[in-house]
Scaffold this active site. Sequence first.
Site, PDB file in Angstrom:
ATOM      1  N   LYS A  53       0.842  -1.204   0.000  1.00 18.12           N
ATOM      2  CA  LYS A  53       0.000   0.000   0.000  1.00 18.12           C
ATOM      3  C   LYS A  53       0.877   1.253   0.000  1.00 18.12           C
ATOM      4  CE  LYS A  53      -3.806  -2.406   2.200  1.00 18.12           C
ATOM      5  NZ  LYS A  53      -4.394  -2.913   3.430  1.00 18.12           N
ATOM      6  N   GLN A  97      -4.590  -1.879   9.598  1.00 17.96           N
ATOM      7  CA  GLN A  97      -4.632  -3.208   8.979  1.00 17.96           C
ATOM      8  C   GLN A  97      -5.301  -4.205   9.924  1.00 17.96           C
ATOM      9  OE1 GLN A  97      -3.675  -3.829   5.809  1.00 17.96           O
ATOM     10  NE2 GLN A  97      -4.203  -5.993   5.964  1.00 17.96           N
ATOM     11  N   ASP A 120     -11.039   3.001   4.119  1.00 16.11           N
ATOM     12  CA  ASP A 120     -11.420   1.584   4.058  1.00 16.11           C
ATOM     13  C   ASP A 120     -12.937   1.430   3.912  1.00 16.11           C
ATOM     14  OD1 ASP A 120      -9.543  -0.509   4.177  1.00 16.11           O
ATOM     15  OD2 ASP A 120      -9.105  -0.123   6.291  1.00 16.11           O
TER      16      ASP A 120
END
Length: 295
Positions: A53, A97, A120
């Site tokens: 990422k 994460q 997200d």
Amino acid sequence: MPAEIIDGIAIAAKVRARVAEDTAALKKRGVTPGLTAVLVGEDPASSVYVASKERACKEAGMNGRSIRLPASTTEEALLAVIDTLNNDPTVHGILVQMPVPKQISEQKVIRRIAQQKDVDGFHPFNVGKVFTGDVDGFAPCTPAGVQVMLAEAGVETSGKDAVIIGRSNIVGKPMAALLLQSGKTANCTVTLCHSKTRDLASHTRRADILIAAIGKPEMVTADMVKPGAVVIDVGINRVEDPSAPKGYRIVGDVHFESVREVASKISPVPGGVGRMTIAMLLANTVRAAQLTLEG
Ligand code: GUN
């Protein structure tokens, strides 16, 4: 005739090129889009995801940063890191994460991230927006990526029967919401199947668009697919393979070789949906940065 391949690598590259253009335009206005990924613990797969990422951000000209915290980090300490990022104007997107270690509540973490930085799309505020068809919110990256793949592959969705296997909060449920909306690449009649669904094949065989997101290697076989269906495989599973150089190979939730003989279009694994998730994360971050200029 075998199905046409929906090339996630090419489609993701197109999204990333657009992200790079939007980033360059924002930089001219004095704003560099910034994404910070937070990783708690040393899970090797999560570590690889976070590194990729960060790299993808940099390739697009964005500020990609990662914060790595020890597995022993307390919930309080992680929430304090999130507060700092929420208040940092150079950070437009925050990603923690998942999964996080046991001592930390995933829900508390998700709720603490400012909804305008929740790239997200996990915050209940953004989940609600996706379900009510409010396009101001952030849609979760994987289902949003699937929708872009369907659009780019020229799949007509309006009025079609879409069957999704898997009811996760990250993929299945938001996927159902996105395809159900009135709008482009939507207007489907949606069936959401899960582990307790009776006679799964009776549902999947009705699907014009079949989306597999269950995490079971090669579970969807040709007999479960209607001839001419479009099949999107969200699964990424490691299966042992002594003949492979690493001793394993990556397969999807769909038995690719047999299903490609029945479907009209199919996304492969690897090279399908996987590439779209990071591309959409970058797209969400650029939009978060654009929104700060719009006030
Ligand atoms: N873990 C697995 N997939 C994801 C994702 O899309 N976002 C976050 N934050 N964690 C994940």
